[in-house]
Scaffold this active site. Structure first.
Site, PDB file in Angstrom:
ATOM      1  N   SER A  75       0.841  -1.197   0.000  1.00 26.66           N
ATOM      2  CA  SER A  75       0.000   0.000   0.000  1.00 26.66           C
ATOM      3  C   SER A  75       0.885   1.260   0.000  1.00 26.66           C
ATOM      4  O   SER A  75       1.680   1.430  -0.918  1.00 26.66           O
ATOM      5  CB  SER A  75      -0.946  -0.062   1.200  1.00 26.66           C
ATOM      6  OG  SER A  75      -1.997   0.866   1.055  1.00 26.66           O
ATOM      7  N   ASP A 116     -10.098  -5.515  -3.277  1.00 28.72           N
ATOM      8  CA  ASP A 116      -9.480  -4.501  -2.417  1.00 28.72           C
ATOM      9  C   ASP A 116     -10.309  -3.229  -2.513  1.00 28.72           C
ATOM     10  O   ASP A 116     -10.487  -2.666  -3.598  1.00 28.72           O
ATOM     11  CB  ASP A 116      -8.063  -4.263  -2.942  1.00 28.72           C
ATOM     12  CG  ASP A 116      -7.250  -3.308  -2.099  1.00 28.72           C
ATOM     13  OD1 ASP A 116      -7.840  -2.373  -1.514  1.00 28.72           O
ATOM     14  OD2 ASP A 116      -6.019  -3.491  -2.063  1.00 28.72           O
ATOM     15  N   HIS A 122      -7.326  -6.029   0.949  1.00 28.11           N
ATOM     16  CA  HIS A 122      -6.135  -5.205   1.190  1.00 28.11           C
ATOM     17  C   HIS A 122      -5.344  -5.650   2.427  1.00 28.11           C
ATOM     18  O   HIS A 122      -4.386  -4.996   2.813  1.00 28.11           O
ATOM     19  CB  HIS A 122      -6.597  -3.750   1.376  1.00 28.11           C
ATOM     20  CG  HIS A 122      -5.532  -2.707   1.163  1.00 28.11           C
ATOM     21  ND1 HIS A 122      -4.949  -2.467  -0.058  1.00 28.11           N
ATOM     22  CD2 HIS A 122      -4.943  -1.833   2.022  1.00 28.11           C
ATOM     23  CE1 HIS A 122      -4.057  -1.481   0.056  1.00 28.11           C
ATOM     24  NE2 HIS A 122      -4.026  -1.094   1.322  1.00 28.11           N
TER      25      HIS A 122
END
Lengths: 291, 291
Positions: free
Chosen positions: B158, B235, B268
C-alpha cells in the site's frame, strides 16, 4: 391431518467478516451460546478444496486470547489449505456477563475459561468444556454442510494445549488425534491451574483431576494416534507452569505414545507456534484423512 | 605524536526484543535517528544460515503500521529462512515529536510518512526517504557484520508499496529488485497522495512527481529485474487510491518489465499478503542470490 412441525431452527449465525487467504476464507461468526448464556464469536478457516466431507481441526487458544489470535498470527491456513482441512478457533471464555471480578486478572475469568465446566455457582456460565465438545460441533454441523464434524482432531496452545489434551483424553472416540504447543499438562500442580480450579471447581481434588491431562492419561485405555507436543526450552513458563516432564512420565507409565519435542531457543509466543504449525497440521492430516 | 582520534561510534542500538522463529530470530531495536530527529524502532529477521554476506530485503509498511505488523502477520520469515535472506522492517514515520496535528488522521503525519523528504518547514522531520535509503542501511552495516547491505532489494504494501517502487526507481543502482502488494502507484492522482504531498511538499506539481511511481517509471532508463506487483481485485481501495493500471500503462510505454497479478477475491489485508509472500521472497531471492 396436522401440519408437520417445522424442523428446529439451526442456531443463527451472524457473519462478522470474510477474508480470502490461501485460496480459502477466514470467516468470523457471532452466535448466542445456550451453554454459556452469552454471545460468542468463533473463527473458521475454510480451505479452497472439497465442498463436502471436510475434516475439522479445532484450535484452543491460551490465556488472554480471543478467536482471532490464531487466525492472525499462526500462519496455519497455508498448510490447512494444502491438506484440505477446516480450522475452527473458538473464544477462550464467556464474555460480557459482567460477573464481579471476571476481568480482574489475566489468568482467571474472562479470557481464561480453562476448557472446563465450572461447578461454583458464581461461575456457572464458565462451561467451555461443554461449549467446545458439544455445542460448537453442533453449531458447525447445523450451519456448514461441507464439514464432516465426525472427522475431527484438536490442538491448542498453553491453556488451550491443556484444553486440547483433556478434551481429547476424555473423548478419544470423538477426536482422531491431539497435539499441543507448550501445554499446561498438570494444572493441579501449577499456580495457574490451582487458582483456576479452586475458583471454578471448589476444593475437592478429585474434581480437579478430571481436568488434568497428567491424571487423565493414567486412566486412558488406548489412543489411536501418537500425541504430539512441542515445547520451547526458553519458554519462561516451562519450569513453573507447564511441567511437560510430568506428562511424559505419565504417558510412559500408561503406555500412551507421546512425541515430546523440546525445541531449543524457542519461547511461548506465536512465533514459536508459527515455526512448527506445519508439522502439527501434517500430524493431524494423517489421522483425519485416513478416517 | 598526537593520539589517533577514535573511530566514529556506531549508532547505538537498544535491543527491545529477540524471539526465535524458523531457526532464526526476530530482533527489534530502537535508535536515535539523526535524519528524523527522534527515536525510531525497526525490526529485523535474521535467518539461521550464513554468518556473513547475508542479503537484505527491506519491507515498507502501509498507513497506520509500525515496524511490527509485518513481523507478526506476514509469515515472511519461513521463506526468508529457507532462502537465507534478512528482512528489515522500519517504522512508517517519525514519532513522538508532538507536531501540532500530527496524529489527527490515519493517512497523514504519524504512521503516514509516505517515504518522502518533506519540504514544508512544519514537517521537516518527515524525511523517511533519506531514513530508508541512507541512514538505515548505514545503521545496519555498522551494527550487523553478517549483513551485506550492498545486496539489497525492497518491497512493501500500500503506502509502503508506493515507497518501495519510488525508492527503487530512484535508486536502481542500490537495489537489485522491487515488488509490492496493492501499492499506491500514482499518488498524484489519488486523494491519499494529494493530501500527503500537498502538506509535505507544497503545491508544486513537479515536486510531487519525484515521488510518484507512474511518473518515475517514465524516466527510468533500464531495470535489471522485472517488477512484481500483486493486487487483490476485491481490495476496497483499488479503484480510488491504488490505480495499478496507470502504472501498468506507464511501464509498458517505458519498456519496463512489470508482472502485475490481479488476484481474484483478495482484499487489502495481511491475509492477502501472507498468501503471496512466498512468491515475492522467491522473486527477490533470484536477484539477490545471483548478485
Amino acid at each position: 391431518m396436522a401440519a408437520t412441525p417445522p424442523p428446529p431452527a439451526a442456531a443463527a449465525l451472524e457473519k462478522l467478516s470474510s477474508t480470502k487467504m490461501f485460496g480459502g476464507h477466514n470467516l468470523r461468526f457471532r452466535h448466542q451460546s445456550s451453554t454459556l448464556g452469552c454471545a460468542m464469536t468463533f473463527s473458521i478457516y475454510l480451505p479452497p478444496s472439497p465442498a463436502s466431507n471436510l475434516p475439522v481441526l479445532y484450535w484452543l487458544s491460551g490465556l488472554t486470547c480471543t478467536d482471532e489470535n490464531f487466525i492472525i498470527k499462526s500462519g496455519a491456513q497455508r498448510a490447512a489449505a494444502a491438506h484440505g482441512i477446516a480450522l475452527v478457533a473458538p473464544d477462550t471464555s464467556p464474555r460480557g456477563l459482567n460477573i464481579e471480578g471476571e476481568a480482574d486478572s489475566y489468568d482467571f475469568g474472562v479470557g481464561a475459561g480453562f476448557y472446563l465446566n465450572a461447578t461454583n455457582e458464581k461461575w456457572k456460565n464458565w462451561r467451555m468444556y461443554d461449549y467446545v465438545v458439544k455445542e460448537l460441533p453442533k453449531v458447525l454441523s447445523d450451519n456448514f454442510e461441507q464439514l464432516n464434524t465426525s472427522r475431527a482432531s484438536i490442538f491448542g496452545h498453553s491453556m488451550g494445549g491443556h484444553g486440547a489434551l483433556t478434551v481429547y483424553l476424555k473423548n478419544t472416540d470423538k477426536y482422531k488425534s491431539v497435539s499441543a504447543f507448550a501445554p499446561i499438562v498438570n494444572p493441579i500442580n501449577c499456580s495457574w491451574g490451582q487458582k483456576a480450579f479452586s475458583n471454578y471447581l471448589g476444593s475437592t481434588k478429585s474434581d480437579w483431576e478430571e481436568y488434568d491431562a497428567t491424571c487423565l492419561v493414567k486412566k486412558t485405555k488406548e489412543v489411536a494416534a501418537s500425541i504430539l507436543v512441542d515445547q520451547g526450552d526458553e519458554d519462561k513458563f516451562l519450569a513453573e507452569q507447564l511441567l511437560p516432564r510430568n506428562f511424559e512420565e505419565a504417558c510412559k507409565a500408561a503406555g500412551v505414545p507421546l512425541i515430546l519435542r523440546m525445541q531449543p531457543g524457542y519461547d511461548h509466543s506465536y512465533f514459536f507456534i508459527a515455526t512448527f504449525i506445519d508439522d502439527h497440521i501434517a500430524h493431524h492430516a494423517q489421522y483425519l484423512k485416513s478416517a
